[in-house]
Design an enzyme around this catalytic site. Structure first.
Site, short mmCIF file in Angstrom:
data_model
loop_
_atom_site.label_atom_id
_atom_site.label_comp_id
_atom_site.label_asym_id
_atom_site.label_seq_id
_atom_site.Cartn_x
_atom_site.Cartn_y
_atom_site.Cartn_z
N HIS A 160 -6.07 2.43 1.36
CA HIS A 160 -5.61 3.65 2.04
C HIS A 160 -6.33 4.22 3.26
O HIS A 160 -5.60 4.73 4.16
CB HIS A 160 -5.59 4.69 0.84
CG HIS A 160 -5.00 4.15 -0.47
ND1 HIS A 160 -3.90 3.49 -0.62
CD2 HIS A 160 -5.00 4.85 -1.66
CE1 HIS A 160 -3.28 3.20 -1.69
NE2 HIS A 160 -4.25 3.94 -2.34
N ASP A 185 0.88 -1.02 -0.04
CA ASP A 185 -0.06 -0.04 0.13
C ASP A 185 0.93 1.22 -0.01
O ASP A 185 1.39 1.45 0.98
CB ASP A 185 -0.77 0.06 1.37
CG ASP A 185 -1.93 1.20 1.32
OD1 ASP A 185 -1.57 2.02 0.43
OD2 ASP A 185 -2.89 1.09 2.01
N HIS A 186 1.15 1.95 -1.29
CA HIS A 186 2.15 2.85 -1.52
C HIS A 186 1.91 3.97 -0.39
O HIS A 186 2.72 4.85 -0.05
CB HIS A 186 2.26 3.38 -2.80
CG HIS A 186 1.12 3.88 -3.25
ND1 HIS A 186 -0.06 3.41 -3.73
CD2 HIS A 186 0.70 5.62 -3.31
CE1 HIS A 186 -0.87 4.27 -4.09
NE2 HIS A 186 -0.37 5.75 -3.75
#
Length: 513
Positions: A267, A204-205
């Site tokens: 996110h 999950d960047h």
């Protein structure tokens, strides 16, 4: 090709000048499946170069591309070179590139081609001999989620997933991690039947962003905030991820997924967990994950989902000074699609710390501006000392963590207006990364790729977190599926009117970032 001396060309000054990423990956290689995609070209390849340029990769590092293109090694090297020149964050250094290019290889093949995975195995064994990668390889699946099971099974059948004699093999998976709880469990079962759980890295960047990690520092390195980080002082919390662009060329991918699955499930629920979690015993992966899982397991969806959620689709109109088409008119879009481009939900957390404090999450495309932020809005102070007219311009105190852009923290509080009378209005104090620190923050994928190579998993959600997130979102998605088409909203606004009504029922309003 002769073996590389892995101590050669190491420049310790690179590390002395950067204390944020201060550990060097050991002998290793990275295999990217899907190297022809935008993620690989714009993020992964430049991040690998930037890590090398900062002295954080071993000189014998290897980068292998796997795709169906009929390329030779030098063709792929040119693709990497062009991506680096266009998107790398650090200045181009010919010596660094020359060193990196010696370890670049390409394997042509389809995901269902057993012979291609045999060639990949031969390539990796050659790199172990000639580049000193010592059997340590990470497989980055920058591919459609439907291909995850097939590729992981091919890695198993070819022996590429096997770890022996102290070697490690790891797999990196990009979101989405399934499309609901059922598919997430199926995916987890397949992947973890091939790789041990601690060898599976779910990217999950957002968790690699400096400002997201600063949530932990802000809360637990300071005495100022943690004592008031609870239901005694906090009125509510808003978590927003807004984009000013439409779906563009992603229409085929986006239809059927939508804003909630695309952003809220991963996110925003991760940001909620970091904001609401209790203090961990340490910042080790197991302790951080344990606290995040406790929060997610305590999340409660309000009973009347219709009153506490909102969804919408953007129409055509003007945005950013240009004429734009509506969601249903985007190229490749089903004109009868009921997929939402805006989603807002209220969640409650049944813990002593957060009892009675609603968390409002929203995300959308074609909104007023691009911004991601966490706003902790505090209860109003007693105003008995002041006449109503003296505080009519005073809002609620708030602490706003700006994740992107203009990363930083803003505190809003009341202050006396200069003059003879006692008039109080809102003012702000602002901390910006760009002003406070001379060096730029590492790009999120730099941090995450380095963590994969180091085997350091604190920033990566494990399957329990993924499944808990789907447990939260699934009932909302099931309700929306019975409601027909979402409400329309104009581009450049902040979503449909139902989102404002959601807040108004609770006597609150959305922030306008």
């Amino acid at each position: 090709m002769s073996p590389v001396n892995i101590t050669a060309d190491f420049n310790p000054l690179r590390l002395l000048s950067d204390r944020r990423l201060n550990r060097i990956a050991g002998p290793s290689g990275l295999v990217i499946f899907g190297v022809t995609g935008d993620l690989s070209r714009k993020k992964l390849m430049p991040a690998v170069y930037d890590l090398a340029n900062r002295g954080l990769l071993p000189p014998g590092f290897a980068l292998v591309g796997f795709a169906r293109r009929d390329w030779e090694d030098q063709d792929f090297a040119k693709v990497v070179y062009d991506a680096v020149k266009q998107y790398a964050r650090t200045p181009f250094d010919e010596d660094v590139w020359t060193q990196l290019a010696q370890g670049i290889r390409f394997v042509q093949g389809e995901f269902d081609d057993a012979a291609a995975f045999g060639r990949l195995k031969d390539t990796i064994e050659e790199l172990d001999r000639d580049r000193g990668t010592m059997g340590n390889h990470a497989f980055y699946l920058s591919i459609p989620p439907k291909s995850f099971p097939e590729v992981t099974e091919r890695l198993r059948d070819s022996g590429l997933a096997e770890q022996k004699n102290g070697e490690w093999r790891r797999v990196v998976i990009e979101k989405p991690f399934g499309s609901d709880l059922k598919t997430a469990r199926e995916l987890n079962s397949v992947v973890e039947s091939v790789f041990p759980p601690d060898s599976v890295f779910r990217i999950d960047h957002y968790l690699g962003k400096e400002t997201v990690q600063n949530i932990l520092a802000l809360r637990f390195a300071n005495q100022l905030y943690e004592p008031i980080w609870n239901a005694n002082y906090v009125d509510h919390i808003q978590i927003t991820m807004a984009e000013d662009v439409g779906v563009g060329g992603r229409a085929g991918y986006y239809d059927g997924i939508g804003a909630a699955r695309d952003v809220i499930q991963n996110h925003l629920l991760q940001l909620l967990a970091l904001t609401a979690m209790e203090e961990p015993v340490s910042f080790d992966a197991a302790d951080l994950r344990a606290e995040k899982e406790k929060v997610l397991s305590a999340v409660r969806i309000p009973q009347d989902i219709g009153k506490h959620t909102a969804r919408g689709q953007y129409t055509g109109g003007w945005s950013g000074g240009e004429k734009v088409v509506g969601f249903l008119e985007e190229d490749g879009m089903n004109p009868d699609s009921t997929t939402e481009t805006f989603a807002a939900i209220r969640l409650d957390i049944d813990t002593r710390r957060w009892a009675g404090v609603p968390f409002y999450l929203r995300t959308g495309k074609r909104l007023g501006r691009r911004v991601t932020e966490i706003a902790v809005v505090f209860k109003r102070a007693p105003q008995y000392l002041f006449a109503e007219s003296q505080t009519s311009a005073l809002g609620q105190n708030a602490l706003v963590i700006r994740v992107q852009p203009d990363e930083g923290v803003t505190i809003r509080f009341g202050s006396k207006v200069p003059g003879a009378g006692m008039q109080v209005r809102d003012v702000t104090m602002d901390f910006g990364y760009g002003h406070a620190f001379t060096e730029a923050s590492p790009e999120a994928y730099e941090r995450l790729i380095l963590d994969v190579l180091l085997g350091d998993p604190p920033l990566f959600p494990r399957h329990q977190e993924v499944e808990l997130s789907w447990k939260i979102l699934d009932p909302i998605e099931e309700f929306w599926a019975t409601q027909g088409k979402p409400e329309q909203y104009r581009p450049g606004t902040w979503g449909p009117s139902s989102a404002d009504e959601l807040m108004a029922r609770d006597g609150r309003t959305w922030r306008r970032p």
